[in-house]
Motif scaffolding. Structure first.
Motif, mmCIF file in Angstrom:
data_model
loop_
_atom_site.group_PDB
_atom_site.id
_atom_site.type_symbol
_atom_site.label_atom_id
_atom_site.label_comp_id
_atom_site.label_asym_id
_atom_site.label_seq_id
_atom_site.Cartn_x
_atom_site.Cartn_y
_atom_site.Cartn_z
ATOM 1 N N LEU A 24 -41.498 77.285 21.888
ATOM 2 C CA LEU A 24 -40.396 77.941 21.182
ATOM 3 C C LEU A 24 -39.253 76.959 20.917
ATOM 4 O O LEU A 24 -38.597 77.028 19.868
ATOM 5 C CB LEU A 24 -39.881 79.141 21.981
ATOM 6 C CG LEU A 24 -40.816 80.350 22.062
ATOM 7 C CD1 LEU A 24 -40.205 81.432 22.955
ATOM 8 C CD2 LEU A 24 -41.114 80.922 20.674
ATOM 9 N N VAL A 25 -39.013 76.046 21.844
ATOM 10 C CA VAL A 25 -37.998 75.009 21.634
ATOM 11 C C VAL A 25 -38.424 74.079 20.502
ATOM 12 O O VAL A 25 -37.632 73.707 19.640
ATOM 13 C CB VAL A 25 -37.752 74.230 22.943
ATOM 14 C CG1 VAL A 25 -36.900 72.988 22.681
ATOM 15 C CG2 VAL A 25 -37.079 75.124 23.985
ATOM 16 N N THR A 26 -39.712 73.704 20.484
ATOM 17 C CA THR A 26 -40.232 72.853 19.422
ATOM 18 C C THR A 26 -40.073 73.518 18.061
ATOM 19 O O THR A 26 -39.758 72.858 17.064
ATOM 20 C CB THR A 26 -41.716 72.532 19.679
ATOM 21 O OG1 THR A 26 -41.851 71.886 20.941
ATOM 22 C CG2 THR A 26 -42.279 71.637 18.587
ATOM 23 N N ARG A 27 -40.278 74.825 18.035
ATOM 24 C CA ARG A 27 -40.130 75.587 16.788
ATOM 25 C C ARG A 27 -38.670 75.867 16.443
ATOM 26 O O ARG A 27 -38.376 76.502 15.429
ATOM 27 C CB ARG A 27 -40.882 76.919 16.903
ATOM 28 C CG ARG A 27 -42.391 76.789 16.892
ATOM 29 C CD ARG A 27 -43.035 78.166 16.966
ATOM 30 N NE ARG A 27 -44.478 78.107 16.798
ATOM 31 C CZ ARG A 27 -45.278 79.173 16.760
ATOM 32 N NH1 ARG A 27 -44.770 80.402 16.895
ATOM 33 N NH2 ARG A 27 -46.580 79.035 16.598
ATOM 34 N N GLU A 28 -37.761 75.456 17.319
ATOM 35 C CA GLU A 28 -36.316 75.662 17.155
ATOM 36 C C GLU A 28 -35.963 77.147 17.119
ATOM 37 O O GLU A 28 -35.004 77.556 16.478
ATOM 38 C CB GLU A 28 -35.799 74.943 15.904
ATOM 39 C CG GLU A 28 -36.011 73.434 15.963
ATOM 40 C CD GLU A 28 -35.442 72.714 14.754
ATOM 41 O OE1 GLU A 28 -35.217 73.370 13.719
ATOM 42 O OE2 GLU A 28 -35.214 71.499 14.863
ATOM 43 N N GLN A 29 -36.734 77.939 17.864
ATOM 44 C CA GLN A 29 -36.415 79.359 18.035
ATOM 45 C C GLN A 29 -35.600 79.591 19.302
ATOM 46 O O GLN A 29 -34.955 80.628 19.439
ATOM 47 C CB GLN A 29 -37.708 80.176 18.099
ATOM 48 C CG GLN A 29 -38.500 80.202 16.798
ATOM 49 C CD GLN A 29 -39.783 81.002 16.954
ATOM 50 O OE1 GLN A 29 -40.765 80.515 17.506
ATOM 51 N NE2 GLN A 29 -39.768 82.224 16.468
ATOM 52 N N VAL A 30 -35.645 78.633 20.205
ATOM 53 C CA VAL A 30 -34.910 78.688 21.463
ATOM 54 C C VAL A 30 -34.277 77.328 21.697
ATOM 55 O O VAL A 30 -34.875 76.294 21.368
ATOM 56 C CB VAL A 30 -35.849 79.047 22.643
ATOM 57 C CG1 VAL A 30 -35.162 78.861 23.986
ATOM 58 C CG2 VAL A 30 -36.358 80.481 22.509
ATOM 59 N N VAL A 31 -33.070 77.305 22.273
ATOM 60 C CA VAL A 31 -32.401 76.049 22.599
ATOM 61 C C VAL A 31 -31.921 76.085 24.044
ATOM 62 O O VAL A 31 -31.699 77.163 24.612
ATOM 63 C CB VAL A 31 -31.197 75.776 21.667
ATOM 64 C CG1 VAL A 31 -31.654 75.593 20.228
ATOM 65 C CG2 VAL A 31 -30.165 76.893 21.769
ATOM 66 N N GLN A 32 -31.773 74.902 24.628
ATOM 67 C CA GLN A 32 -31.241 74.807 25.987
ATOM 68 C C GLN A 32 -29.730 74.833 25.941
ATOM 69 O O GLN A 32 -29.106 74.204 25.094
ATOM 70 C CB GLN A 32 -31.726 73.524 26.654
ATOM 71 C CG GLN A 32 -31.278 73.390 28.102
ATOM 72 C CD GLN A 32 -31.905 72.205 28.799
ATOM 73 O OE1 GLN A 32 -32.952 71.719 28.372
ATOM 74 N NE2 GLN A 32 -31.268 71.730 29.852
ATOM 75 N N VAL A 33 -29.133 75.587 26.845
ATOM 76 C CA VAL A 33 -27.676 75.654 26.955
ATOM 77 C C VAL A 33 -27.186 74.350 27.588
ATOM 78 O O VAL A 33 -27.629 73.982 28.685
ATOM 79 C CB VAL A 33 -27.247 76.863 27.808
ATOM 80 C CG1 VAL A 33 -25.729 76.904 27.949
ATOM 81 C CG2 VAL A 33 -27.770 78.154 27.199
ATOM 82 N N GLN A 34 -26.317 73.655 26.912
ATOM 83 C CA GLN A 34 -25.860 72.350 27.385
ATOM 84 C C GLN A 34 -25.073 72.466 28.691
ATOM 85 O O GLN A 34 -24.224 73.336 28.835
ATOM 86 C CB GLN A 34 -24.991 71.676 26.321
ATOM 87 C CG GLN A 34 -25.730 71.318 25.041
ATOM 88 C CD GLN A 34 -26.852 70.335 25.297
ATOM 89 O OE1 GLN A 34 -26.681 69.345 26.005
ATOM 90 N NE2 GLN A 34 -28.017 70.612 24.724
#
Length: 333
Positions: free
Chosen positions: A313-323
């Motif tokens: 999902l991160v690769t698909r840019e559907q989910v991101v990590q909170v900095q």
């Protein structure tokens, strides 16, 4: 002791039991080779498994000393465990893909107290509570499930051919996903592929490594790409390491791709608007039973599976990590 079963095309199936494992057994495949027998995998190390393997070979009219070589689908101990005993008895060569050869080295090198503490750090990075970490610690065995005596002495590469008797050949098909170096083997003069744990008749193979919160490798993307590769090859029959034969290999591969697409969609929806840890991602995924009923070690495997889906999902840019979050937290876009 169980007899080997002749399943056509010169293939014999040997059931190698394993104690205290819900899978119950691993299916090993044997074929005549120029100097004896070639095996696909060997099974879990143990006296019960050894009796199953040697007894199966004897029912074929062979001895364990006739084993010329072993091709391994992947490094997991229910596939590699008996390799050392086979090689000691017969002088057989053992072959595995390079990526899984390294994974086997790590698995078999010994689980020290320092290794266990590293696992605790790993789990906390995923968001596990102190109680979950202690339950995992209490359930962990420091003895590795397979020893270095079972290490491969030959490296397999994609497309490599293994000679069988009568000019027949097995061609290695690189299928990463379940593990980084998983391999299937196509019996080229027959409509058959030995699929290891890549494609199983009923079970959905585990995908993901025990690296938290996320590894760089998109294991799920590799797995689905490998499924599509197998699907496109036009091979109808699949012989997996567990369960019944697969009568429609392309159809089953397609079902597995669709299954993971559905899991990804469900997981995306399960985020809501929350910022959640990897451990919480695992808690929200759909499983075959309630999260609270999982054994501590099973939770570890489930979290690695969740990590593979989250990475995708991160690769698909559907989910991101909170900095800046510690432990790492994620939010859907």
């Amino acid at each position: 002791m169980s007899d080997a079963v002749a399943i056509g095309d010169g293939i014999f199936q040997i059931t190698v039991p394993m104690t205290h494992n819900p899978l119950g057994s691993t299916l090993i495949y044997a074929m005549e080779s120029p100097n004896g027998v070639v095996l696909v995998d060997t099974g879990w190390d143990g006296d019960e498994g050894w009796e199953g393997l040697t007894g199966g070979l004897e029912s074929m009219g062979h001895s364990i000393t006739d084993v010329e070589g072993v091709v391994l689908t992947h490094f997991h101990p229910d596939h590699t465990g008996l390799c050392g005993r086979v090689r000691e008895a017969s002088g057989a060569w053992i072959a595995m893909h390079e990526a899984d050869n390294e994974m086997f080295r790590l698995m078999s090198s010994g689980h020290t107290a320092e290794w266990l503490e590293d696992q605790m750090v790993n789990l906390r990075r995923a968001g596990a509570s102190d109680a979950d970490c202690e339950a995992y610690r209490a359930a962990t065995h420091l003895k590795p499930p397979a020893g270095p005596e079972s290490a491969a002495d030959r490296i397999l590469t994609g497309g490599q051919v293994i000679q069988l008797a009568g000019g027949r050949t097995l061609r290695m098909v690189f299928t990463p996903g379940h593990t980084p170096g998983h391999a299937c083997f196509h019996l080229e003069d027959a409509d058959v592929m030995f699929t290891g744990d890549h494609v199983l008749q009923k079970t959905t193979p585990h995908v993901g490594n025990f690296i938290y919160p996320l590894e760089e490798r998109d294991a799920l993307a590799e797995f689905m790409s490998s499924l599509e590769r197998v699907q496109s090859m036009g091979v109808t029959r699949g012989l997996g390491a567990h369960g019944l034969p697969i009568t429609d290999l392309p159809g089953r591969a397609k079902e597995l791709v669709e299954h993971h697409e559905e899991r990804l969609e469900h997981l995306y929806d399960a985020f809501g608007d929350d910022e959640i840890t990897l451990w919480e991602v695992a808690e929200r995924m759909k499983w075959y039973r309630a999260w609270s009923d999982f054994h501590p070690l099973a939770k570890g495997m489930a979290v690695s599976e969740a990590a593979a889906h989250l990475r995708h999902l991160v690769t698909r840019e559907q989910v991101v990590q909170v900095q800046g979050s510690e432990p790492a937290r994620f939010v859907r876009v």
